[in-house]
Design an enzyme around this catalytic site. Structure first.
Site, PDB file in Angstrom:
ATOM      1  N   GLY A  43      -4.629  13.681 -32.663  1.00  0.00           N
ATOM      2  CA  GLY A  43      -4.220  14.895 -33.368  1.00  0.00           C
ATOM      3  C   GLY A  43      -4.019  16.027 -32.366  1.00  0.00           C
ATOM      4  O   GLY A  43      -3.944  15.786 -31.152  1.00  0.00           O
TER       5      GLY A  43
ATOM      6  N   GLU B 266      21.015   4.512 -40.252  1.00  0.00           N
ATOM      7  CA  GLU B 266      19.870   3.693 -39.871  1.00  0.00           C
ATOM      8  C   GLU B 266      20.240   2.725 -38.739  1.00  0.00           C
ATOM      9  O   GLU B 266      19.453   2.499 -37.808  1.00  0.00           O
ATOM     10  CB  GLU B 266      19.352   2.936 -41.107  1.00  0.00           C
ATOM     11  CG  GLU B 266      18.277   1.916 -40.862  1.00  0.00           C
ATOM     12  CD  GLU B 266      17.023   2.488 -40.179  1.00  0.00           C
ATOM     13  OE1 GLU B 266      16.898   3.717 -40.052  1.00  0.00           O
ATOM     14  OE2 GLU B 266      16.187   1.676 -39.747  1.00  0.00           O
TER      15      GLU B 266
ATOM     16  N   LYS C  38      18.392   2.544 -35.049  1.00  0.00           N
ATOM     17  CA  LYS C  38      17.761   1.319 -34.545  1.00  0.00           C
ATOM     18  C   LYS C  38      18.224   1.023 -33.131  1.00  0.00           C
ATOM     19  O   LYS C  38      17.433   0.732 -32.249  1.00  0.00           O
ATOM     20  CB  LYS C  38      18.164   0.174 -35.474  1.00  0.00           C
ATOM     21  CG  LYS C  38      17.214  -0.770 -36.007  1.00  0.00           C
ATOM     22  CD  LYS C  38      15.994  -0.399 -36.772  1.00  0.00           C
ATOM     23  CE  LYS C  38      15.303   0.900 -36.520  1.00  0.00           C
ATOM     24  NZ  LYS C  38      14.548   1.424 -37.595  1.00  0.00           N
TER      25      LYS C  38
ATOM     26  N   GLU D 176      16.917   3.630 -30.503  1.00  0.00           N
ATOM     27  CA  GLU D 176      15.462   3.556 -30.296  1.00  0.00           C
ATOM     28  C   GLU D 176      15.065   2.492 -29.288  1.00  0.00           C
ATOM     29  O   GLU D 176      14.206   2.727 -28.451  1.00  0.00           O
ATOM     30  CB  GLU D 176      14.767   3.173 -31.613  1.00  0.00           C
ATOM     31  CG  GLU D 176      14.449   4.291 -32.530  1.00  0.00           C
ATOM     32  CD  GLU D 176      13.605   3.810 -33.703  1.00  0.00           C
ATOM     33  OE1 GLU D 176      12.502   4.317 -33.861  1.00  0.00           O
ATOM     34  OE2 GLU D 176      14.052   2.916 -34.457  1.00  0.00           O
TER      35      GLU D 176
HETATM   36  C1  AGP Z   1      11.773   4.006 -37.279  1.00  0.00           C
HETATM   37  O1  AGP Z   1      12.349   2.966 -36.564  1.00  0.00           O
HETATM   38  C2  AGP Z   1      11.180   5.052 -36.459  1.00  0.00           C
HETATM   39  N1  AGP Z   1      10.236   4.557 -35.543  1.00  0.00           N
HETATM   40  C3  AGP Z   1      10.819   6.363 -37.116  1.00  0.00           C
HETATM   41  O2  AGP Z   1      12.021   7.024 -37.345  1.00  0.00           O
HETATM   42  C4  AGP Z   1       9.995   6.348 -38.429  1.00  0.00           C
HETATM   43  O3  AGP Z   1      10.750   5.815 -39.464  1.00  0.00           O
HETATM   44  C5  AGP Z   1       9.544   7.776 -38.763  1.00  0.00           C
HETATM   45  O4  AGP Z   1       8.712   8.244 -37.737  1.00  0.00           O
HETATM   46  C6  AGP Z   1       8.850   7.893 -40.083  1.00  0.00           C
HETATM   47  O5  AGP Z   1       7.675   7.150 -40.119  1.00  0.00           O
HETATM   48  P1  AGP Z   1       6.935   6.886 -41.490  1.00  0.00           P
HETATM   49  O6  AGP Z   1       7.849   6.037 -42.325  1.00  0.00           O
HETATM   50  O7  AGP Z   1       5.681   6.161 -41.118  1.00  0.00           O
HETATM   51  O8  AGP Z   1       6.690   8.201 -42.125  1.00  0.00           O
END
Ligand code: AGP
Length: 612
Positions: A105, A485, A489, A492
């Site tokens: 955190g 999306e 992908k 990333e």
């Molecule tokens: C997805 O491939 C990512 N790593 C990222 O965008 C993710 O979807 C986003 O951080 C949201 O996460 P959550 O669904 O756990 O809230």
């Protein structure tokens, strides 16, 4: 994003802590450390870089009298304050070296606290915000570590999950959380803490989910819970049903490819929980989605990243099936926008982890504004699940790879079920159209299997294209949302410059980027717009881009236009994103592997973004 583990029991703590941290590696980290309390007192080992380095460092010491305690805490750090380094790694200790702390955190008032603590003689060694916690607890320590933690909590602003041990109280671990995830596991003669359930499963399936500002004191043979005033609380444990093997690679090279392959099952499970075999009714009454929701006047969807992309598809689905005004909002923007609420708003929050800081903040804002909250999440007991009015779980099983795949497609399944059911309740969808969609939803798991059985086509294509410097995805309506999306992908995990465009926007700017180093993949599943898409493909071809199309298996419209056509089974236009995204996930995966990268651990990214 940061992983915490803690152990108190009969076993040697160090190997248990290292094993637990390995299970949390997927969260993303840049350094690691452990603190063990044993005969030699409090011993700390930490190291910048991969967990393997820490493991090697302590391997020689185990069995030699060092690190031989049966209680300890461990941490994988994802740097926020101070660079990744040995000194900035957790655990951090106070001046006396008797109190050790691991933290996930951000302590927002750390600078103010630091200068006050320095005035009182604290000697800071790291650049982290976490170190103030150790010094602050020491400042309040008068012989009882729990009381010191309670007093320190009152001074801390920001978010935290903490594991704390103290040499003067050597039989207990203190665990506390505020806006950061922490799970407590209870076994026979041993108790544990972890940021996530997979780290506990080797020892126990019985867990407690801590509430915000709740404290757990773990002894070898019991756990006590307290509120922030130090009053005892009773708590119910939850039994984890999913198998430990679900969090293993099971023969696959990476979690990501395993999870891509799990989509047919995950989709089937998510659907079957709401539509029984042979039935054509969507049953959402069990989760509390009854006729009262039909009176709502607006749907606001908020989420981040992949979950937001699911939300964009949700906007189209709610408007189409339920004829209700719908917005898909990026949670991190929404929370700072002074938005307008109406008690007749449905606020739909989507999050795989249920712990994303911005998403939770958007939900709390909407709750304050009087909206009714529906959560779609994959993690039972997550903060989102506990704070929402109604929860619909994606039954995807644990998603370990940072790049989300099965969570996305199951989120879509939930969105379709809720929007279709809302359409039925609002009488905006006819019986035949509803039944057609339900039947089409039922076919999706088997159709996803068919796409996966032809994955070699994608692999071959990736082997020819993986070095392209720019990859653009384009589409219209549902295909545009799936393009968003697909582009995420790819960027990333392969670090390719990749963007998604609404195809109609091409001429308004993006086409300036297109040249012979570009691959443009067009998603084409909206037959009414095939002509428009055909023209867009010709436009990028004329600028020497390589082109690929993903369309239905019975469509030959693009055969002469695109360089490469990938075919997916026919479904209803609005449901197509569940299928079109699968070849794009595979393409991203293969590009990552062909570029020599680790798709499960993309640089700079964390699985769960629990800080802003
Ligand atoms: C997805 O491939 C990512 N790593 C990222 O965008 C993710 O979807 C986003 O951080 C949201 O996460 P959550 O669904 O756990 O809230």
């Amino acid at each position: 994003m940061c992983g915490i583990v803690g152990y108190v029991g009969d076993k040697e703590a160090a190997p248990v802590l290292i094993k637990g941290l390995k299970r949390l590696e997927y969260r993303g980290y840049d350094s690691a450390g452990i603190a063990v309390l044993g005969r030699a007192g409090l011993e700390i080992r930490k190291s910048k870089g991969a967990l393997k380095k820490l493991e090697e460092r302590i391997a020689g010491e185990l069995g030699e009298g060092a690190l031989d305690g049966s209680m300890g805490i461990g941490h994988t750090r994802w740097a926020t304050h101070g660079e990744p380094s040995d000194i900035n790694s957790h655990p951090h200790t106070d001046v006396s070296g008797k109190i050790a702390v691991v933290h996930n955190g951000i302590i927002e008032n750390h600078a103010k606290l630091k200068s006050r603590l320095i005035e009182h003689g604290a000697d800071f060694r790291s650049e982290t915000d976490t170190e103030v916690i150790a010094h602050l607890i020491n400042f309040y320590y008068e012989g009882d570590i729990l009381q010191a933690v309670i007093r320190a909590m009152k001074r801390l602003e920001g978010s935290y999950a903490l594991g704390i041990i103290c040499g003067n109280n050597p039989d207990r671990i203190i665990a506390v959380r505020k806006e950061s995830p922490l799970v407590v596991g209870t076994g026979k003669g041993e108790n544990l803490i972890a940021s996530d359930v997979p780290a506990l499963l080797e020892y126990t399936r019985d867990v407690y989910y801590l509430d915000d500002r709740e404290i757990a004191v773990l002894y070898r043979d019991r756990i006590e819970f307290y509120n922030e005033e130090g009053e005892r609380r009773l708590k119910e444990s939850h039994h984890i049903k999913w198998d430990a093997a679900a969090a293993e690679k099971s023969g696959y090279e990476h979690f990501m490819i395993k999870e891509i392959h799990e989509q047919p099952k995950a989709l089937r499970d998510t659907l079957r929980a709401r539509i029984k075999t042979g039935d054509t009714n969507i049953n959402l009454e069990e989760i509390g989605f009854d006729a009262s929701w039909a009176k709502m006047e607006r749907v606001i969807i908020a989420a981040c990243g992949t979950a937001w992309h699911a939300g964009v598809i949700g906007k189209y689905a709610f408007e189409k099936f339920a004829r209700v005004h719908t917005e898909a909002e990026i949670a991190s923007e929404y929370r700072y926008r002074n938005p307008i609420f109406n008690p007749k708003d449905i606020f739909l929050i989507i999050s795989q982890s249920g712990e994303t800081a911005d998403t939770l903040a958007a939900m709390r804002l909407a709750k304050k504004g009087g909206a009714r909250i529906i959560a779609i999440t994959n993690v039972v007991g997550s903060t989102l699940a506990r704070e929402a009015d109604l929860v619909m779980y994606t039954l995807a099983g644990p998603e370990i790879a940072v790049a989300s795949t099965k969570a996305f497609t199951t989120q879509l399944m939930c969105i379709y079920l809720i929007s279709l059911q809302l359409g039925r309740l609002r009488e905006t969808i006819g019986d035949t159209e509803l039944t057609d969609h339900i039947e089409a939803l039922k076919r999706l798991p088997e159709q996803a299997e068919r796409i996966l059985s032809e994955k070699e086509n994608i692999q071959r294509f990736a082997s020819l294209q993986f070095n392209k410097s720019k990859v653009f995805y384009m589409g219209r309506l549902f295909d545009y949302a799936a393009s968003l999306e697909s582009a995420l992908k790819l960027k990333e995990i392969s670090y390719t410059h990749s963007e998604a465009f609404a195809a109609g926007e091409l001429k308004h700017g993006p086409i300036a980027l297109v040249d012979d180093t570009t691959l443009v993949t067009a998603l084409c599943t909206q037959p009414a717009l095939f002509d428009k898409m055909g023209s867009n493909i010709k436009e990028v071809k004329a600028r020497f881009a390589a082109t690929a199309v993903i369309t239905y298996e019975d469509v030959d419209y693009f055969d002469k236009t695109a360089d490469q056509v990938f075919r997916i089974p026919r479904t209803l236009d609005s449901l197509s994103p569940i299928l079109t995204v699968i070849p794009c996930q595979l393409y991203a995966y293969y590009c990552s592997v062909l570029r020599g990268l680790d798709p499960d651990k993309p640089r700079n990214l964390a699985k769960s973004v629990t800080v802003e």
